[in-house]
Design a protein around this motif. Structure first.
Motif, PDB file in Angstrom:
ATOM      1  N   MET A   1      -2.369  57.490  58.211  1.00  0.00           N
ATOM      2  CA  MET A   1      -1.078  56.973  59.430  1.00  0.00           C
ATOM      3  C   MET A   1      -0.855  55.802  59.301  1.00  0.00           C
ATOM      4  SD  MET A   1       1.218  59.209  61.856  1.00  0.00           S
ATOM      5  CE  MET A   1       1.177  60.617  60.949  1.00  0.00           C
ATOM      6  N   ASP A   2       0.162  55.041  58.768  1.00  0.00           N
ATOM      7  CA  ASP A   2      -0.223  53.540  59.580  1.00  0.00           C
ATOM      8  C   ASP A   2       1.321  53.275  60.475  1.00  0.00           C
ATOM      9  OD1 ASP A   2       2.752  53.392  57.917  1.00  0.00           O
ATOM     10  OD2 ASP A   2       2.322  52.682  55.871  1.00  0.00           O
ATOM     11  N   ALA A   3       1.373  52.084  60.424  1.00  0.00           N
ATOM     12  CA  ALA A   3       1.838  51.783  61.875  1.00  0.00           C
ATOM     13  C   ALA A   3       3.484  52.294  61.808  1.00  0.00           C
ATOM     14  CB  ALA A   3       2.225  49.801  63.040  1.00  0.00           C
ATOM     15  N   ARG A   4       4.073  51.961  60.347  1.00  0.00           N
ATOM     16  CA  ARG A   4       5.775  52.525  60.753  1.00  0.00           C
ATOM     17  C   ARG A   4       5.626  53.950  60.543  1.00  0.00           C
ATOM     18  NH1 ARG A   4       7.904  53.820  55.428  1.00  0.00           N
ATOM     19  NH2 ARG A   4       9.989  53.806  55.436  1.00  0.00           N
ATOM     20  N   ASP A   5       4.577  54.526  60.084  1.00  0.00           N
ATOM     21  CA  ASP A   5       5.071  56.422  59.800  1.00  0.00           C
ATOM     22  C   ASP A   5       4.536  56.865  61.448  1.00  0.00           C
ATOM     23  OD1 ASP A   5       4.447  56.679  57.160  1.00  0.00           O
ATOM     24  OD2 ASP A   5       2.881  56.310  56.928  1.00  0.00           O
ATOM     25  N   LEU A   6       3.608  55.873  62.339  1.00  0.00           N
ATOM     26  CA  LEU A   6       3.969  56.290  63.789  1.00  0.00           C
ATOM     27  C   LEU A   6       4.953  56.421  64.635  1.00  0.00           C
ATOM     28  CD1 LEU A   6       0.704  54.789  64.711  1.00  0.00           C
ATOM     29  CD2 LEU A   6       0.983  57.346  64.257  1.00  0.00           C
ATOM     30  N   ILE A   7       5.484  54.987  63.980  1.00  0.00           N
ATOM     31  CA  ILE A   7       6.917  54.655  64.283  1.00  0.00           C
ATOM     32  C   ILE A   7       7.606  55.467  64.203  1.00  0.00           C
ATOM     33  CG2 ILE A   7       9.233  52.777  64.859  1.00  0.00           C
ATOM     34  CD1 ILE A   7       7.276  51.116  64.548  1.00  0.00           C
ATOM     35  N   LEU A   8       8.180  56.618  62.819  1.00  0.00           N
ATOM     36  CA  LEU A   8       9.332  56.594  62.731  1.00  0.00           C
ATOM     37  C   LEU A   8       8.580  58.866  62.962  1.00  0.00           C
ATOM     38  CD1 LEU A   8       9.050  56.239  58.763  1.00  0.00           C
ATOM     39  CD2 LEU A   8      10.753  55.826  60.386  1.00  0.00           C
ATOM     40  N   LEU A   9       7.518  58.715  63.549  1.00  0.00           N
ATOM     41  CA  LEU A   9       7.085  59.778  63.605  1.00  0.00           C
ATOM     42  C   LEU A   9       7.765  59.916  65.297  1.00  0.00           C
ATOM     43  CD1 LEU A   9       5.558  62.552  63.774  1.00  0.00           C
ATOM     44  CD2 LEU A   9       3.668  61.574  64.601  1.00  0.00           C
ATOM     45  N   ALA A  10       8.058  59.244  66.001  1.00  0.00           N
ATOM     46  CA  ALA A  10       7.776  59.081  67.485  1.00  0.00           C
ATOM     47  C   ALA A  10       8.766  58.742  67.607  1.00  0.00           C
ATOM     48  CB  ALA A  10       7.346  57.760  68.578  1.00  0.00           C
ATOM     49  N   LEU A  11      10.159  58.576  66.489  1.00  0.00           N
ATOM     50  CA  LEU A  11      11.244  59.100  66.973  1.00  0.00           C
ATOM     51  C   LEU A  11      11.817  60.132  66.475  1.00  0.00           C
ATOM     52  CD1 LEU A  11      12.897  55.708  65.251  1.00  0.00           C
ATOM     53  CD2 LEU A  11      13.026  55.685  66.837  1.00  0.00           C
ATOM     54  N   LYS A  12      11.600  60.761  65.461  1.00  0.00           N
ATOM     55  CA  LYS A  12      11.856  62.216  64.879  1.00  0.00           C
ATOM     56  C   LYS A  12      11.330  63.374  66.857  1.00  0.00           C
ATOM     57  CE  LYS A  12      10.385  61.762  60.077  1.00  0.00           C
ATOM     58  NZ  LYS A  12       9.641  62.564  59.139  1.00  0.00           N
ATOM     59  N   CYS A  13      10.044  62.506  67.148  1.00  0.00           N
ATOM     60  CA  CYS A  13       9.699  63.646  67.715  1.00  0.00           C
ATOM     61  C   CYS A  13      10.713  63.628  69.500  1.00  0.00           C
ATOM     62  CB  CYS A  13       8.112  63.585  68.681  1.00  0.00           C
ATOM     63  SG  CYS A  13       6.948  63.308  67.389  1.00  0.00           S
ATOM     64  N   ALA A  14      11.441  62.205  69.209  1.00  0.00           N
ATOM     65  CA  ALA A  14      12.427  61.746  70.054  1.00  0.00           C
ATOM     66  C   ALA A  14      13.685  62.612  69.884  1.00  0.00           C
ATOM     67  CB  ALA A  14      12.793  60.548  70.641  1.00  0.00           C
ATOM     68  N   ILE A  15      14.184  62.437  68.627  1.00  0.00           N
ATOM     69  CA  ILE A  15      15.408  63.311  68.696  1.00  0.00           C
ATOM     70  C   ILE A  15      15.571  65.269  68.784  1.00  0.00           C
ATOM     71  CG2 ILE A  15      16.379  64.448  65.965  1.00  0.00           C
ATOM     72  CD1 ILE A  15      16.268  61.091  65.392  1.00  0.00           C
ATOM     73  N   ALA A  16      14.344  65.206  68.135  1.00  0.00           N
ATOM     74  CA  ALA A  16      13.627  67.135  68.361  1.00  0.00           C
ATOM     75  C   ALA A  16      13.365  67.276  69.713  1.00  0.00           C
ATOM     76  CB  ALA A  16      11.773  67.273  68.397  1.00  0.00           C
ATOM     77  N   ALA A  17      12.659  66.346  71.011  1.00  0.00           N
ATOM     78  CA  ALA A  17      13.114  66.352  72.396  1.00  0.00           C
ATOM     79  C   ALA A  17      13.969  66.631  73.092  1.00  0.00           C
ATOM     80  CB  ALA A  17      12.145  65.907  73.065  1.00  0.00           C
ATOM     81  N   THR A  18      15.303  65.901  71.867  1.00  0.00           N
ATOM     82  CA  THR A  18      16.623  65.917  73.106  1.00  0.00           C
ATOM     83  C   THR A  18      17.234  67.599  72.371  1.00  0.00           C
ATOM     84  OG1 THR A  18      16.352  63.866  72.575  1.00  0.00           O
ATOM     85  CG2 THR A  18      18.539  64.625  73.037  1.00  0.00           C
ATOM     86  N   VAL A  19      17.341  67.439  71.044  1.00  0.00           N
ATOM     87  CA  VAL A  19      17.762  69.218  71.346  1.00  0.00           C
ATOM     88  C   VAL A  19      16.966  70.073  71.773  1.00  0.00           C
ATOM     89  CG1 VAL A  19      17.914  70.296  68.803  1.00  0.00           C
ATOM     90  CG2 VAL A  19      17.934  68.335  68.340  1.00  0.00           C
ATOM     91  N   PHE A  20      15.697  70.064  71.768  1.00  0.00           N
ATOM     92  CA  PHE A  20      15.491  71.359  72.860  1.00  0.00           C
ATOM     93  C   PHE A  20      15.850  70.887  74.213  1.00  0.00           C
ATOM     94  CE2 PHE A  20      12.245  71.966  76.383  1.00  0.00           C
ATOM     95  CZ  PHE A  20      11.367  73.524  75.624  1.00  0.00           C
ATOM     96  N   THR A  21      16.462  70.003  74.691  1.00  0.00           N
ATOM     97  CA  THR A  21      16.954  70.003  75.889  1.00  0.00           C
ATOM     98  C   THR A  21      18.085  70.814  75.652  1.00  0.00           C
ATOM     99  OG1 THR A  21      17.851  67.669  75.378  1.00  0.00           O
ATOM    100  CG2 THR A  21      15.521  67.384  76.973  1.00  0.00           C
ATOM    101  N   TYR A  22      18.714  70.223  74.385  1.00  0.00           N
ATOM    102  CA  TYR A  22      20.292  71.246  74.270  1.00  0.00           C
ATOM    103  C   TYR A  22      19.832  72.889  74.625  1.00  0.00           C
ATOM    104  CZ  TYR A  22      21.653  66.412  72.763  1.00  0.00           C
ATOM    105  OH  TYR A  22      21.687  65.285  72.330  1.00  0.00           O
ATOM    106  N   GLY A  23      18.768  72.925  73.845  1.00  0.00           N
ATOM    107  CA  GLY A  23      18.909  74.596  74.173  1.00  0.00           C
ATOM    108  C   GLY A  23      18.482  74.999  75.558  1.00  0.00           C
ATOM    109  N   LEU A  24      17.670  74.028  76.265  1.00  0.00           N
ATOM    110  CA  LEU A  24      17.063  74.414  77.931  1.00  0.00           C
ATOM    111  C   LEU A  24      19.088  74.656  78.380  1.00  0.00           C
ATOM    112  CD1 LEU A  24      14.699  72.171  79.218  1.00  0.00           C
ATOM    113  CD2 LEU A  24      14.485  74.670  78.135  1.00  0.00           C
ATOM    114  N   GLN A  25      19.792  74.538  78.140  1.00  0.00           N
ATOM    115  CA  GLN A  25      21.288  74.136  79.114  1.00  0.00           C
ATOM    116  C   GLN A  25      21.831  74.972  77.659  1.00  0.00           C
ATOM    117  OE1 GLN A  25      22.433  69.537  79.944  1.00  0.00           O
ATOM    118  NE2 GLN A  25      20.671  69.593  78.614  1.00  0.00           N
TER     119      GLN A  25
END
Length: 287
Positions: A1-25
């Motif tokens: 996994m190169d640097a670009r893949d890590l950046i895209l993974l971080a963005l996907k995790c950010a989106i998933a975590a944000t959706v998780f907070t919607y579920g909390l509310q």
């Protein structure tokens, strides 16, 4: 996994975590909000799944667009799932339950509508456009359905934990999102600048503005519905669009064009959100 893949993974995790907070509310009534308004649901689906793809077909047909731009616009038009919108909806005076319900409905229907739209565009342009259902289902499940369901489960079984998790998870998601976006922007700046020519900027601006106008028009007459549909119609999920684009043309670089779309979409949404906030303040009598 190169640097670009890590950046895209971080963005996907950010989106998933944000959706998780919607579920909390979220509550049961939030998901039933749009189901109890079939006329609004129908107008929402027409705006995002019918009118916007037709506008993109016109842009691709009449403008001499580079292949990466044409492919990205087509992929965005048939990727109805909007990312990270409930926060924008709130700023624009929108109704949060409508935005949340629309997110879930679009995530589910995209599993069927995206492959059908790709097949139709393939026939129309005589250009190979295919979508692997498994890849699409994987994105929808991992980035929307699963984190939303996890948030709902935590909220139901451990309400105190949900209350304490909300703020730190939201902050981590925001940090990941901005850090990943900045690093990705810095690493692809020259490629993004190269992608601005040959009608690309005009086509993307037309796509976003058309989405705002179409969504606002069909979301009415209630302004709180209009703002939600306008932002949802103009904003599409970059992960789904990138998957569709790379699947069909693996030799092309689509990330710069998608980053350019995200930049322009964010900038063009700002005056619309401010306009809606001012309208909401005037109607409520707030100085």
């Amino acid at each position: 996994m190169d640097a670009r893949d890590l950046i895209l993974l971080a963005l996907k995790c950010a989106i998933a975590a944000t959706v998780f907070t919607y579920g909390l509310q979220a509550t049961r009534d939030d998901f039933l909000y749009i189901a109890h308004r079939p006329g609004l649901l129908l107008r929402s689906l027409v705006a995002m799944l019918v009118i916007m793809p037709l506008i993109v077909v016109a842009c691709v047909y009449y403008l001499d667009l580079p292949q990466p731009t044409a492919v990205v616009l087509v992929a965005l038009a048939i990727s109805p799932v909007p990312p990270l919108l409930p926060r924008k909806h709130k700023k624009a005076g929108g109704v949060a339950p409508y935005g949340l319900g629309l997110l879930v409905v679009l995530a589910l229907v995209s599993i069927v509508t995206v492959p059908l739209s790709a097949a139709l565009l393939d026939w129309l342009f005589a250009r190979a456009m295919r979508v692997a259902p498994f890849a699409l289902v994987k994105i929808v499940l991992t980035m929307i359905i699963a984190p939303l369901a996890a948030g709902l489960l935590v909220s139901k079984l451990m309400p105190r934990a949900a209350h304490y998790l909300l703020t730190p998870v939201r902050r981590v998601a925001t940090l990941l999102l901005f850090a990943g976006a900045l690093v990705l922007l810095a690493g692809t700046w020259h490629a993004i600048w190269s992608a601005t020519g040959h009608w690309t900027v005009l086509a993307i601006v037309a796509f976003v503005l058309a989405g705002l106008v179409v969504g606002h028009s069909l979301g009415g007459p209630e302004p709180e519905h209009a703002s939600v549909l306008a932002l949802s119609t103009a904003s599409r999920h970059p992960a789904i669009a990138l998957t569709i684009s790379a699947m069909n043309f693996p030799g092309e670089q689509f990330a710069p064009t998608l980053v350019l779309y995200l930049i322009l979409c964010t900038l063009l949404a700002i005056p619309y959100v401010k306009w809606q906030r001012s309208r909401s303040a005037l109607s409520s009598g707030t100085p």
